[in-house]
Design a protein around this motif. Sequence first.
Motif, PDB file in Angstrom:
ATOM      1  N   TYR A   5     -19.820  26.414  15.549  1.00 13.04           N
ATOM      2  CA  TYR A   5     -19.722  26.621  14.522  1.00 13.04           C
ATOM      3  C   TYR A   5     -20.677  25.586  13.383  1.00 13.04           C
ATOM      4  N   SER A   6     -21.327  26.130  12.124  1.00  9.05           N
ATOM      5  CA  SER A   6     -21.674  25.524  10.795  1.00  9.05           C
ATOM      6  C   SER A   6     -21.508  23.841  10.497  1.00  9.05           C
ATOM      7  N   GLY A   7     -22.081  23.145  10.158  1.00 14.64           N
ATOM      8  CA  GLY A   7     -21.729  21.458   9.828  1.00 14.64           C
ATOM      9  C   GLY A   7     -22.360  22.389   8.515  1.00 14.64           C
ATOM     10  N   ALA A   8     -22.214  21.069   7.858  1.00 13.03           N
ATOM     11  CA  ALA A   8     -22.348  20.764   6.013  1.00 13.03           C
ATOM     12  C   ALA A   8     -23.779  21.177   6.049  1.00 13.03           C
ATOM     13  N   ASP A   9     -24.893  20.293   7.047  1.00 11.68           N
ATOM     14  CA  ASP A   9     -26.335  20.902   7.013  1.00 11.68           C
ATOM     15  C   ASP A   9     -26.578  21.717   7.558  1.00 11.68           C
ATOM     16  N   GLY A  10     -26.383  22.570   8.751  1.00  8.00           N
ATOM     17  CA  GLY A  10     -26.638  23.177   9.319  1.00  8.00           C
ATOM     18  C   GLY A  10     -26.587  22.695  10.552  1.00  8.00           C
ATOM     19  N   ASP A  11     -26.530  21.721  10.722  1.00  8.74           N
ATOM     20  CA  ASP A  11     -26.111  21.347  12.362  1.00  8.74           C
ATOM     21  C   ASP A  11     -24.844  22.287  13.222  1.00  8.74           C
ATOM     22  N   GLY A  12     -25.275  22.899  14.441  1.00  9.30           N
ATOM     23  CA  GLY A  12     -24.023  23.560  15.225  1.00  9.30           C
ATOM     24  C   GLY A  12     -23.130  22.367  15.607  1.00  9.30           C
ATOM     25  N   LEU A  13     -21.879  22.858  15.321  1.00  7.99           N
ATOM     26  CA  LEU A  13     -21.213  21.978  15.583  1.00  7.99           C
ATOM     27  C   LEU A  13     -20.512  22.722  16.755  1.00  7.99           C
ATOM     28  N   VAL A  14     -19.770  22.176  18.136  1.00  6.47           N
ATOM     29  CA  VAL A  14     -19.357  23.129  19.022  1.00  6.47           C
ATOM     30  C   VAL A  14     -18.469  22.699  19.226  1.00  6.47           C
ATOM     31  N   ALA A  15     -17.118  23.627  19.289  1.00 13.21           N
ATOM     32  CA  ALA A  15     -15.673  23.740  18.965  1.00 13.21           C
ATOM     33  C   ALA A  15     -15.208  24.990  20.593  1.00 13.21           C
ATOM     34  N   GLY A  49     -22.962  14.009  16.249  1.00 10.83           N
ATOM     35  CA  GLY A  49     -23.319  13.090  16.733  1.00 10.83           C
ATOM     36  C   GLY A  49     -22.354  12.596  17.861  1.00 10.83           C
ATOM     37  N   HIS A  50     -21.645  14.085  18.303  1.00  8.94           N
ATOM     38  CA  HIS A  50     -20.421  13.043  19.325  1.00  8.94           C
ATOM     39  C   HIS A  50     -20.381  15.032  20.455  1.00  8.94           C
ATOM     40  N   GLY A  51     -20.620  14.932  21.769  1.00  6.82           N
ATOM     41  CA  GLY A  51     -20.613  15.921  22.367  1.00  6.82           C
ATOM     42  C   GLY A  51     -21.535  16.387  22.757  1.00  6.82           C
ATOM     43  N   ASP A  52     -21.310  18.014  22.193  1.00  4.85           N
ATOM     44  CA  ASP A  52     -21.802  18.988  23.014  1.00  4.85           C
ATOM     45  C   ASP A  52     -22.574  19.517  21.415  1.00  4.85           C
ATOM     46  N   SER A  53     -21.947  19.227  20.097  1.00  2.00           N
ATOM     47  CA  SER A  53     -22.545  19.314  18.782  1.00  2.00           C
ATOM     48  C   SER A  53     -24.251  18.994  18.780  1.00  2.00           C
ATOM     49  N   ASP A  54     -24.905  19.120  17.672  1.00  2.00           N
ATOM     50  CA  ASP A  54     -25.962  18.290  17.620  1.00  2.00           C
ATOM     51  C   ASP A  54     -26.123  17.124  16.855  1.00  2.00           C
ATOM     52  N   TRP A  55     -26.806  15.996  17.295  1.00  2.00           N
ATOM     53  CA  TRP A  55     -27.686  15.257  16.497  1.00  2.00           C
ATOM     54  C   TRP A  55     -28.584  14.967  14.872  1.00  2.00           C
ATOM     55  N   PRO A  56     -27.833  15.061  13.995  1.00  2.00           N
ATOM     56  CA  PRO A  56     -29.037  15.338  12.967  1.00  2.00           C
ATOM     57  C   PRO A  56     -29.632  14.339  13.086  1.00  2.00           C
ATOM     58  N   GLU A  57     -31.515  14.631  12.971  1.00  2.00           N
ATOM     59  CA  GLU A  57     -31.996  13.416  13.525  1.00  2.00           C
ATOM     60  C   GLU A  57     -32.125  12.322  12.672  1.00  2.00           C
ATOM     61  N   LEU A  93      -8.746  20.860  15.387  1.00  2.00           N
ATOM     62  CA  LEU A  93      -8.476  19.197  16.324  1.00  2.00           C
ATOM     63  C   LEU A  93      -9.796  17.868  15.667  1.00  2.00           C
ATOM     64  N   LEU A  94      -9.449  17.529  14.917  1.00  2.00           N
ATOM     65  CA  LEU A  94     -10.924  16.294  15.050  1.00  2.00           C
ATOM     66  C   LEU A  94     -11.312  14.784  16.282  1.00  2.00           C
ATOM     67  N   HIS A  95     -11.346  14.908  16.137  1.00  2.00           N
ATOM     68  CA  HIS A  95     -10.958  13.626  17.143  1.00  2.00           C
ATOM     69  C   HIS A  95     -11.919  12.360  16.798  1.00  2.00           C
ATOM     70  N   GLY A  96     -10.950  11.169  17.421  1.00  2.00           N
ATOM     71  CA  GLY A  96     -12.213   9.863  16.671  1.00  2.00           C
ATOM     72  C   GLY A  96     -13.615   9.442  16.774  1.00  2.00           C
ATOM     73  N   GLY A  97     -13.943   8.178  16.441  1.00  2.00           N
ATOM     74  CA  GLY A  97     -15.473   7.884  17.175  1.00  2.00           C
ATOM     75  C   GLY A  97     -15.567   8.128  18.668  1.00  2.00           C
ATOM     76  N   GLY A  98     -16.514   7.743  19.326  1.00  2.00           N
ATOM     77  CA  GLY A  98     -16.821   7.757  20.324  1.00  2.00           C
ATOM     78  C   GLY A  98     -16.054   9.071  21.039  1.00  2.00           C
ATOM     79  N   GLN A  99     -15.174   9.663  20.706  1.00  2.00           N
ATOM     80  CA  GLN A  99     -14.152  10.386  22.113  1.00  2.00           C
ATOM     81  C   GLN A  99     -15.513  12.069  21.455  1.00  2.00           C
ATOM     82  N   THR A 100     -14.157  13.410  22.254  1.00  2.00           N
ATOM     83  CA  THR A 100     -15.450  14.502  22.364  1.00  2.00           C
ATOM     84  C   THR A 100     -13.979  15.578  21.830  1.00  2.00           C
TER      85      THR A 100
END
Length: 185
Positions: free
Chosen positions: A9-19, A64-72, A32-39
Amino acid sequence: MSERRRKRYSGADGDGLVADHHGPETGAPIILLHGGGQTRRAWDRTAAALAQADCLAITVDQRGHGDSDWPEEGAYRFFDFARDAAELATQVHDNTGQAPSLVGASLGGIAGLIAQLDTNQHAFSRLILVDITPRMDPRGVSKITGFMRENLEEGFATLDEAADAIRSYLPHRKRLRTLLRDFRA
């Protein structure tokens, strides 16, 4: 466990979110959205149960979690996670024709709550909060953040060491006999 199908999926800033999608694509969609430090894998058992009930469980790695993009640009404020949650809801609605429910733990719950309150039209048909409430007790927040920070620098040498730390924080919870079985794919 249910069969999982990897999606992007695309996040709000166009970054990729893996699901991962679990269950029938025609089922009632539940993000289902996880907590901080989880995936997204934190939700595997829940997703399997929802899939058995003919729901479409969508487990997502937040930015910034798991396989999703980490916005610079380091956009990791609650509002940034909330904008992603609202964008996910829009994409899931567009793909399924149904407004999704959202189950959010901790960071995921905060993101869902802000997204639900911040959008002109409610993003989710239902919002289920796990380990978070609309009104938090500052003493409780301080206690849990203190626990989370205790081993932030050095971490844990083994899973047993981590389990022992959690057990000392939550002595009323039963410790699992096998720690590794929950981490196998």
